[in-house]
Write a protein that holds these residues in place. Structure first.
Motif, PDB file in Angstrom:
ATOM      1  N   MET A  88       0.845  -1.313  -0.003  1.00  0.00           N
ATOM      2  CA  MET A  88       0.095  -0.023   0.003  1.00  0.00           C
ATOM      3  C   MET A  88       0.851   1.198   0.219  1.00  0.00           C
ATOM      4  N   LEU A  89       1.964   1.171   0.756  1.00  0.00           N
ATOM      5  CA  LEU A  89       2.910   2.125   0.795  1.00  0.00           C
ATOM      6  C   LEU A  89       3.152   2.831  -0.789  1.00  0.00           C
ATOM      7  N   GLY A  90       3.555   2.007  -1.536  1.00  0.00           N
ATOM      8  CA  GLY A  90       3.890   2.102  -2.941  1.00  0.00           C
ATOM      9  C   GLY A  90       2.592   2.736  -3.771  1.00  0.00           C
TER      10      GLY A  90
ATOM     11  N   PHE B 289       0.196   4.327  -2.509  1.00  0.00           N
ATOM     12  CA  PHE B 289      -0.301   5.735  -1.790  1.00  0.00           C
ATOM     13  C   PHE B 289       0.414   6.794  -2.830  1.00  0.00           C
ATOM     14  N   GLN B 290       1.511   6.412  -3.663  1.00  0.00           N
ATOM     15  CA  GLN B 290       1.892   7.380  -4.619  1.00  0.00           C
ATOM     16  C   GLN B 290       0.947   8.177  -5.757  1.00  0.00           C
TER      17      GLN B 290
ATOM     18  N   THR C  52       3.906   1.701  -7.213  1.00  0.00           N
ATOM     19  CA  THR C  52       4.087   3.095  -7.556  1.00  0.00           C
ATOM     20  C   THR C  52       3.916   3.224  -8.955  1.00  0.00           C
TER      21      THR C  52
ATOM     22  N   GLY D 266      -4.528   9.317  -2.523  1.00  0.00           N
ATOM     23  CA  GLY D 266      -4.590   9.831  -0.878  1.00  0.00           C
ATOM     24  C   GLY D 266      -5.519   8.883   0.201  1.00  0.00           C
TER      25      GLY D 266
ATOM     26  N   ARG E  95      -5.340   0.317  -0.901  1.00  0.00           N
ATOM     27  CA  ARG E  95      -5.473  -1.150  -0.577  1.00  0.00           C
ATOM     28  C   ARG E  95      -5.964  -2.045  -1.782  1.00  0.00           C
TER      29      ARG E  95
END
Lengths: 291, 244, 310
Positions: B100-102, B104-105, B153, B108, B114
């Motif tokens: 998810m971190l990727g 989020f690019q 990303t 928002g 997810r």
């Protein structure tokens, strides 16, 4: 002309104080260099050293300039125990946790001493305190000269030990590469325990030497923890020689600040140097070599 | 126009010449692999491209734009995704949260991130690992996680640093098949560092050979592998004579 | 948030709102004030220390700026009380950007050291500039409320806690929060996916500083008089950090649990605490580090997850 002599006097006094700072800083650099632990309890241990020396003086009438040996032995043993009992268990954990641990130890020590001895200020009176050495327009207080001599011997001893002895080599090996060191047959835990013990012994000695010329109270160590950090940062994160040079520098700068701006600002100067060095040259002024 | 241009780039660490005067390009629709013996400077090159290390000399251009001095996060936001040779998972988060971190690019919102993360996880066949914390997972899974996180990303240029090293052959080849499908995700070009040659031969369009920081050969894999300089670099002078 | 969690939260709010009907004495309300104050401070610290993994031991700086800001903007510059509070918060935010700018360039222990240094600088400045800050003697702080003072402060503390809790809950589910946690786990990884780590760290510190400053202002206003060794002392920084870590750094409810436990114990065992509170803090820190690094709430969560897996 008078101003010049005041300045020179301040510089010399600064060197004398600085010699004790140097010993404190070297102890911290040793611990940090080998174990990468920022010892928040450093000042508290120094305070403990002072109290041990004080008790030896009050109860056994041992002159602090001999009694400091007792402080060194006790703190060394304590350091060894604390390493194996507490620090070793969190060896693999984050910096966060290690800082917290030394912080916890610091609180226990300070408050423990407070509960045992009370918050009163103590001061001891040995005959040497009144003796001064006069060199022309310069007056040097005898106790400071004695502690300078002892501190100098200790500092040189530590430096030679780290640079020349086989244990010192093991120490430097761990400081350079803690993962490769065991592969070279170095018992990392044993060496680290000894470094911690030595670092604390050094700071205990500094405490003992400081006792005659300072006030004794439970909170006396706190300012020295910060000074120790400043020295380690200034001296290059783990460099013993650097910390020693930084200690002398700090002593002189504080002394001159006191002379020209007054005592209150001397402490502020410690912080200013600290923050300045951290922002401009995190690797330190005196070199980035490790231990 | 090339998507990525390395133009006479050098990097020294103290006395060591990690990368010296290296130039090559990666074009759209290409998979280019950088190979070479250990210590050849391959990972340093990646760190230079992605901004973790700054070049001493030379220039790096991405889509025509000079990125030599860019910080890693800015390089990532421009569309350069990377994996790390020594895997860097976010240990106390789950695999899904890592990916998810990727994601989020480009969004928002956590629910959207997810959803996208799950798509990528499905592509990499990691569904069973999704809800598990990244802590303590096997290396093969963590390597896939590196790819998943970068892929989320939606990079245009994907840089893979030794993604199959340490994997058993079957796993490595399975992963290689997936890598060949990266263009489905909008990846225009792939740069890789590898020394598992089977994967490189299978998947790479072009190969760049580094030895001691210097580029010694470049070209299609089957050509390059027979070049004497390359054989010498890997195996030493006496094998050059035998002509493998 | 699930329906059940929302209902629980509302019930808790109602309980807090109605509590003063039962608890009437000023003294008791002051104790509750302290509990909620430190819950709020712990939550604020948790954003930086727990979520982002940056161990700040200098939060007293922001607490003190809040306290002194309220006292000085009102007392020296004549600003009305509530705008003075706002200015104090603004000052804390500005300070946080300055502190963060230097400290965040440092990793691990150097960051903690830098935060301590900043707080100590402020304390020394407060002590050494008597014309501005009253020096060692201290300075008066204005009352924020008239009338039922203890009750008003109690509600203010509850309000601040609710605010901090809301911010924390939002952060835990938002992209911002994920970015913070990524920075905590591995900053390089976070950078590699496009997270502007510096900006995130400075932002979270600013938010944390603002909330902490409000707490400091409330504290000052309740006691009507502040001295440097009270509001800028490292003791405050330590207490805030311990509250969060005991309860569970990185969890949402942890600091609240920590505050309830620590402040209640501090009150119940007041005599013991008064004499030996630092010793107790020290022992608590060691216990947390050795046996309960995730804090109480964190340990419970891990336990529940393990049970869930069978």
């Amino acid at each position: 002309m008078d101003k010049l002599w005041s300045g020179v006097q301040a510089v010399l006094n600064g060197l004398l104080t600085g010699s004790l700072y140097a010993v404190i800083g070297m102890g911290m650099a040793l611990i940090f260099g080998v174990m990468r632990i920022v010892n928040f309890a450093h000042g508290a241990f120094m305070m403990l050293g002072m109290y041990v020396t004080y008790v030896l003086y009050e109860r056994a009438h041992i002159n602090p300039y001999f009694g400091f040996v007792g402080a060194a032995l006790l703190l060394g043993a304590l350091g060894y125990l604390i390493y194996h009992g507490l620090l070793r268990r969190i060896a693999e954990r984050s910096d966060f946790m290690q800082i917290l641990m030394t912080l916890g130890i610091a609180l226990i020590l300070s408050d423990g001493i407070l509960l045992t001895f009370g918050a009163d200020y103590h001061q001891i009176n040995i005959p040497l305190l009144d003796k001064n050495v006069h060199l022309g327009r310069i007056t040097l207080n005898a106790p400071w000269l004695v502690s300078f001599a002892i501190a100098a011997v200790l500092a040189i001893g530590m430096f030679l030990f780290v640079m020349r002895s086989s244990l010192g080599r093991a120490l430097r090996a761990i400081a350079q590469n803690r993962y490769a060191a065991p592969l070279m047959g170095i018992d990392v835990h044993r060496v680290q325990a000894l470094s911690f013990a030595m670092g604390l012994a050094a700071v205990g000695i500094a405490g003992g030497l400081l006792l005659p010329v300072f006030y004794l109270y439970p909170g006396v160590g706190d300012q020295f923890t910060l000074k120790a950090f400043v020295m380690v940062v200034l001296g290059g994160m783990g460099s013993i020689g650097g910390a020693a040079a930084a200690g002398l520098t700090l002593g002189v700068v504080e002394s001159l600040t006191s002379l020209y701006w007054g005592n209150e600002w001397a402490i502020a100067v410690d912080f200013a140097i600290f923050l300045l060095v951290l922002s401009l040259r995190p690797a330190g002024l005196f070199g980035s070599q490790r231990v | 126009m090339a998507l990525l241009e390395i133009d006479r780039v050098s990097k020294h660490f103290g006395g060591v010449r990690a990368v010296h005067d290296v130039s090559f390009a990666v074009h759209e629709k290409e998979m280019v692999f950088i190979v070479g013996p250990n210590g050849a400077g391959k990972t340093t090159l990646f760190n230079l491209i992605t901004g973790f290390v700054r070049a001493d000399e030379g220039a790096i251009r991405y889509a025509g734009r000079d990125i030599t001095r860019l910080t890693p996060d800015r390089a990532a936001r421009l569309g350069i995704g990377r994996t790390f040779q020594i895997v860097k998972p976010l240990r106390n988060l789950t695999v899904e949260e890592n990916v998810m971190l990727g994601a989020f690019q480009h969004t928002g919102r956590a629910d959207e991130a997810r959803r996208r993360a799950r798509e990528v996880i499905a592509f990499l066949k990691m569904e069973r690992w999704g809800p598990l914390p990244a802590l303590g997972l096997p290396l093969a899974t963590l390597k896939r996680l590196e790819i998943a996180r970068a892929l989320a990303t939606r990079p245009k240029l994907m840089l893979l640093d030794e993604v199959v090293a340490g994997l058993p052959t079957g796993e490595a080849m399975a992963l290689a098949e997936l890598l060949a499908r990266l263009p489905e995700w909008g990846v225009a070009a792939v740069g890789g560092v590898e020394h598992v040659m089977q994967v490189v031969m299978r998947v790479a369009h072009r190969v760049v050979v580094l030895d001691h920081g210097v580029l010694i050969a470049e070209g299609p894999p089957d050509e390059v592998v027979h070049k004497p300089e390359v054989i010498e670099a890997y195996l030493g002078a006496k094998y050059k004579e035998r002509g493998l | 948030m699930t329906r059940r969690q929302l209902l629980l939260a509302l019930a808790a709010c109602a309980a807090c709102a109605l509590l003063p009907l039962v608890v009437q004495k000023d003294y008791q309300l002051n104790v509750l004030f302290r509990i909620f104050l430190f819950a709020a401070l712990g939550l604020a610290w948790n954003l930086v220390g727990g979520f982002t993994g940056q161990l700040s031991l200098g939060h007293a700086a922001f607490f003190g700026i809040g306290a002194y800001g309220l006292a000085l903007f009102h007392g020296k510059l004549g600003v009305p009380v509530w705008p003075a509070l706002a200015l104090a918060v603004a000052a804390a935010v500005v300070a946080s950007v300055l502190i963060g700018g230097v400290a965040f360039r440092l990793r691990g222990p150097y960051f903690a050291l830098a935060t301590i240094a900043f707080a100590e600088v402020l304390r020394n400045v407060a002590k050494n500039l008597p014309d501005v800050t009253g020096g060692d003697v201290g300075v008066q702080a204005p009352p924020l409320f008239a009338g039922a003072i203890s009750r008003s402060f109690y509600f203010a503390a509850v309000g601040l806690t609710a605010c901090s809790l809301a911010v924390t809950a939002w952060a835990a589910r938002s992209r911002f929060g994920y970015y913070l946690m990524a920075i905590r786990e591995n900053e390089d990884t976070a950078l590699s996916v496009g997270v502007n780590a510096t900006r995130s760290k400075v932002s979270v510190l600013a938010i944390s500083a603002a909330l902490t400053a409000v707490g400091g202002a409330l504290y000052a206003s309740l006691f009507l008089y502040i001295v440097p060794d009270q509001v800028l002392a490292i003791d405050i920084s330590n207490e805030i950090a311990i509250v969060a870590m005991l309860g569970g750094a990185g969890t949402v409810l942890g600091p609240i649990v920590g505050a309830i436990i620590l402040e209640t114990a501090s009150e119940v065992f007041k005599n013991v605490f008064h004499e030996a509170h630092l010793l107790i803090y020290g022992v608590l820190i060691l216990l947390v580090v050795l046996f309960l690094p995730e804090g109480i709430v964190g340990a419970l969560k891990t336990l529940r997850r393990r049970r869930g897996k069978g």
